[in-house]
Enzyme design. Structure first.
Site: not given
Length: 335
Positions: A46, A191
């Site tokens: 991320s 993510d």
């Protein structure tokens, strides 16, 4: 001393990525050495994936920190300062509207993030990285792990063509905050934090299982984006755990990841292989889009690095790493 193989792992955490970015910028400023020149393998999830990509593509850590400081408020559609009562009221109303929107879909669109990443990375690809990279994402449609990797093994023949912007948008597509990102191939990704928000275990598995590096040669620097001092209710039901279930899973994943890394590297108190730096903060102090806290986050990262420097400099910043020569399928080139 010999530095062996050095690994870097950077957690996810939205705007809290300012902490590891400031940590690395402080280390580079203090030592005059580039992080990317001293690590053989870097993993980031991320926001940590964005930092890893920046390092791999040759950006100084200070430039990566400046990316957060300059683009963070725009990415999360907020003003860094609120100079008037009208601005405060407007910002509060917009914040509440976004929070309500989050019940039905992503809180933000990805346009601002995409534009900011394009401004920094341009059209460079994963294959342009000068350091081995591992960037986790998740295939929402097939419910499968999707890990972007540089061509650091002969079997890794596809990902090096992916644009760095696409890799960053995929690994950072945090559910309820940002929409999934579809690659040009149509693969829908979200993510990597849903399974590897702390990629420390992942980077060690890659080093030993894929690159076949000896565990006796490994040292790992693991950087977090803060850890909340949360309490979880005993025998809680949906009402009690609804707001904490994500924190509960994240905490469990992080502990398992660190435990995996310690076990595989043979880490003990007497034979330290894993160096973990993060900040424990009160519950609710920071959130993924808390741009108003950027200066505080920067201060934490700087202070952590100041205290860590005497420990990490001889282990990680001695001699430069060996050059990275990526594998290329016959008949192909980066162009």
């Amino acid at each position: 001393m010999t530095n062996g193989r050095r690994l870097l792992a950077i957690d996810g955490g939205g705007i809290k990525g300012v902490i590891p970015a400031a940590f690395l910028a402080t280390v580079e400023d203090a030592t005059g050495k580039r992080i990317a020149d001293h690590f053989d393998l870097i993993a980031g999830t991320s926001t940590g994936g964005i930092i890893a990509l920046g390092l791999g593509l040759g950006l100084p850590a200070r430039d990566i920190l400046d990316f957060y400081l300059e683009h963070g408020p725009r990415i999360f559609d907020q003003e860094p300062t609120l100079p008037s009562l009208f601005s405060r009221i407007t910002s509060l109303a917009r914040g509440r509207a976004r929070s309500a929107k989050q019940f039905f879909g992503p809180k933000y669109n990805a346009a601002a993030l995409a534009a900011s990443l394009q401004a920094v990375f341009g059209d460079r690809t994963l294959g342009d990285a000068g350091t081995r990279l591992v960037i986790p994402a998740f295939d929402r449609q097939r419910r499968e792990l999707h890990v972007f990797k540089t061509a650091h093994h002969e079997k890794l023949v596809m990902d090096w063509r992916e644009r760095a912007v696409d890799v960053a948008l995929a690994t950072a597509a945090a559910p309820t905050y940002l929409p999934e990102h579809k690659l040009g191939s149509g693969v829908p990704l979200i993510d990597g934090g849903v399974w590897a928000n702390n990629p420390t275990g992942l980077v060690v598995v890659e080093a030993i299982g894929v690159l076949n590096w000896s565990r006796e040669d490994l040292h790992v620097l693991s950087l977090g984006c803060s850890e909340e001092l949360s309490s979880f209710p005993e025998n809680g039901g949906r009402a009690a755990l609804a707001s904490k279930v994500a924190d509960l899973f994240m905490a469990g994943q992080s502990r398992a990841s660190l435990g995996t890394a310690k076990l595989l590297t043979g880490h003990t108190d007497a034979n330290r292989r894993l160096f973990r730096y993060t900040e424990v903060v009160p519950e609710g102090m920071f959130c993924l889009d808390a741009v108003g806290q950027i200066e505080n986050l920067k201060g934490i990262g700087t202070s952590l690095a100041r205290h860590a420097l005497p420990e990490i400099t001889p282990v990680f910043l001695g001699t430069p790493r060996d050059p990275f020569t990526p594998f290329r399928p016959s008949g192909t080139s980066k162009s």
